[in-house]
Design an enzyme around this catalytic site. Structure first.
Site, mmCIF file in Angstrom:
data_model
loop_
_atom_site.group_PDB
_atom_site.id
_atom_site.type_symbol
_atom_site.label_atom_id
_atom_site.label_comp_id
_atom_site.label_asym_id
_atom_site.label_seq_id
_atom_site.Cartn_x
_atom_site.Cartn_y
_atom_site.Cartn_z
ATOM 1 N N ASP A 171 36.815 34.003 75.914
ATOM 2 C CA ASP A 171 37.571 34.685 74.866
ATOM 3 C C ASP A 171 37.494 33.889 73.570
ATOM 4 O O ASP A 171 37.266 34.436 72.489
ATOM 5 C CB ASP A 171 39.021 34.837 75.328
ATOM 6 C CG ASP A 171 39.754 35.973 74.641
ATOM 7 O OD1 ASP A 171 39.095 36.827 73.999
ATOM 8 O OD2 ASP A 171 40.992 36.035 74.754
ATOM 9 N N HIS A 254 34.853 41.925 70.718
ATOM 10 C CA HIS A 254 35.995 42.557 71.376
ATOM 11 C C HIS A 254 35.834 44.072 71.456
ATOM 12 O O HIS A 254 36.336 44.697 72.398
ATOM 13 C CB HIS A 254 37.300 42.174 70.675
ATOM 14 C CG HIS A 254 37.887 40.900 71.195
ATOM 15 N ND1 HIS A 254 37.426 39.658 70.803
ATOM 16 C CD2 HIS A 254 38.872 40.669 72.098
ATOM 17 C CE1 HIS A 254 38.110 38.720 71.432
ATOM 18 N NE2 HIS A 254 38.993 39.304 72.231
ATOM 19 N N HIS A 257 33.889 44.524 74.524
ATOM 20 C CA HIS A 257 34.794 44.381 75.675
ATOM 21 C C HIS A 257 35.538 45.684 75.939
ATOM 22 O O HIS A 257 35.620 46.153 77.082
ATOM 23 C CB HIS A 257 35.809 43.257 75.442
ATOM 24 C CG HIS A 257 36.984 43.325 76.371
ATOM 25 N ND1 HIS A 257 38.091 44.113 76.109
ATOM 26 C CD2 HIS A 257 37.216 42.739 77.575
ATOM 27 C CE1 HIS A 257 38.952 44.007 77.111
ATOM 28 N NE2 HIS A 257 38.445 43.175 78.001
ATOM 29 N N HIS A 271 39.075 39.363 81.198
ATOM 30 C CA HIS A 271 38.910 39.703 79.777
ATOM 31 C C HIS A 271 37.887 38.793 79.099
ATOM 32 O O HIS A 271 36.944 39.258 78.469
ATOM 33 C CB HIS A 271 40.285 39.586 79.085
ATOM 34 C CG HIS A 271 40.256 39.713 77.603
ATOM 35 N ND1 HIS A 271 40.310 40.924 76.952
ATOM 36 C CD2 HIS A 271 40.176 38.770 76.624
ATOM 37 C CE1 HIS A 271 40.270 40.729 75.642
ATOM 38 N NE2 HIS A 271 40.189 39.432 75.420
#
Length: 367
Positions: A171, A254, A257, A271
């Site tokens: 992340d 992101h 994602h 994540h």
């Protein structure tokens, strides 16, 4: 437009910090409701309760049902109101923490965030990621303020599964690249307004810390040790990445994602593991220099972050399936628009397939 810098009011990090939770809560209220999973209470409940033994404040635990969704937020709000709770505490991983922030916002009370893992940059932000009850990304809930306190007990975090801290590195890996893209495009940040130089500097420090200490921290954690490298990585995963993403902005990584949630088989991945792959996709979109690609790929492979679709559980990589991911990632409500050039679903689809091919190529190269 103004430049805005967001951060939690107080950040506390150190060994056995959860034992001191009561003393940090006392200035805010007297009846704390701590949201946690059953396993979370088993891990740290006694440590937390011990700190309340001589405190004017009290704490009650409420079990989290597993998904940060509207129905769960509403359920816990009702529990807190019935108990007269005046402080909400989140104890656990990202979805627990996001739920705690959303509950506190709805009730208009302070919130204390206590991660038991360093697996994402969610804790410090004025943001909750809301999912459907089935675990599909729904929306970002932007909150008017950051947590009152973020408390990191490094003894607890160092004892968590190593894969979770590595996921946090994934992340955090995206932070600087998304921050720089957002700055280059003069994009809007999650904090509102535009980025500050201070936030971009922290985002760069986040990346530099990962490169300097990530592998050392992973090896130390595997040996059951909490070293200075581990402490630095916990700070990078949580504080540096949290401020960097929120006060600079998110971009392609992101968005990728979020698009990956269209593929049910990826739901088993964390994540940060999907964000790490999204970072590689962003670098392909940007046509980053080979040296930078190799640095990021090499880091991912050394610490165990996925660099291929196969490592994310995706076996059917047909263009049709990947295009569905790309189209979702390019939704107007997502953050792909913070890239400093126009990005189309077709470009994203190609970048995903190319990033997957690069991951496989470099895996072969080191075998």
């Amino acid at each position: 437009m103004a430049r805005i810098f967001n951060s939690p009011s107080k950040y506390v990090q150190g060994p056995d910090a959860l034992a001191e939770l009561a003393s940090y809560i006392e200035p805010f209220g007297s009846k704390a409701l701590a949201i946690s999973t059953a396993s979370g209470v088993k891990r740290v409940g006694a440590k937390i309760e011990g700190g309340f033994a001589d405190s004017a404040a009290s704490v009650a635990f409420e079990e989290f049902n597993g998904e940060c969704c509207d129905s769960e937020i509403d359920r816990i709000c009702a529990v807190a109101q019935a108990a007269g709770s005046d402080v909400i505490v989140g104890v656990g991983g990202g979805k627990v923490l996001d739920t705690a922030k959303a509950v506190a916002y709805k009730l208009g009370v302070p919130v204390v965030i206590c991660p038991t893992i360093a697996s994402s940059d969610a804790p410090c932000s004025a943001l909750s990621v809301i999912y459907t009850e089935d675990g599909v990304f729904d929306r970002y809930l932007f909150l008017p303020s950051n947590p009152n306190i973020v408390l990191m007990d490094t003894t607890v975090i160092a004892a968590s599964p190593v894969r979770l801290t590595v996921s946090g590195m994934g992340d955090a890996l995206a932070t600087y690249f998304e921050a720089q893209a957002s700055v280059d495009s003069e994009g809007d940040t999650c904090a509102g307004g535009k980025a500050t130089n201070a936030a971009l500097a922290l985002a760069k420090l986040c990346f530099d810390t990962l490169m300097a200490d990530g592998v050392k921290a992973k090896v130390a954690l595997e040996a059951g040790a909490c070293t200075p490298a581990v402490e630095r990585i916990i700070e990078a995963n949580t504080l540096l990445s949290g401020i960097g993403f929120e006060s600079c902005g998110l971009a392609a990584a992101h968005a990728i994602h979020n698009g990956m949630t269209q593929l049910p088989e990826t739901h088993e991945c964390y994540h940060g593991e999907k964000v790490a792959f999204g970072t590689l996709v962003q670098l392909v979109l940007e046509n980053a220099p080979t040296e930078k690609l190799e640095e990021v790929l090499g880091f991912c492979m050394e610490v165990g972050l996925p660099v291929t679709l196969g490592e994310l559980g995706v076996e059917d990589t047909s263009r049709e399936r990947i295009m569905a991911v790309a189209e979702s990632a390019c939704a107007p409500s997502d953050t792909m628009g913070n890239m400093p050039f126009t990005v189309t679903p077709s470009m994203v689809c190609d970048a995903i397939l190319a990033a997957d091919a690069l991951g496989r190529y470099y895996h072969l190269d080191i075998e």
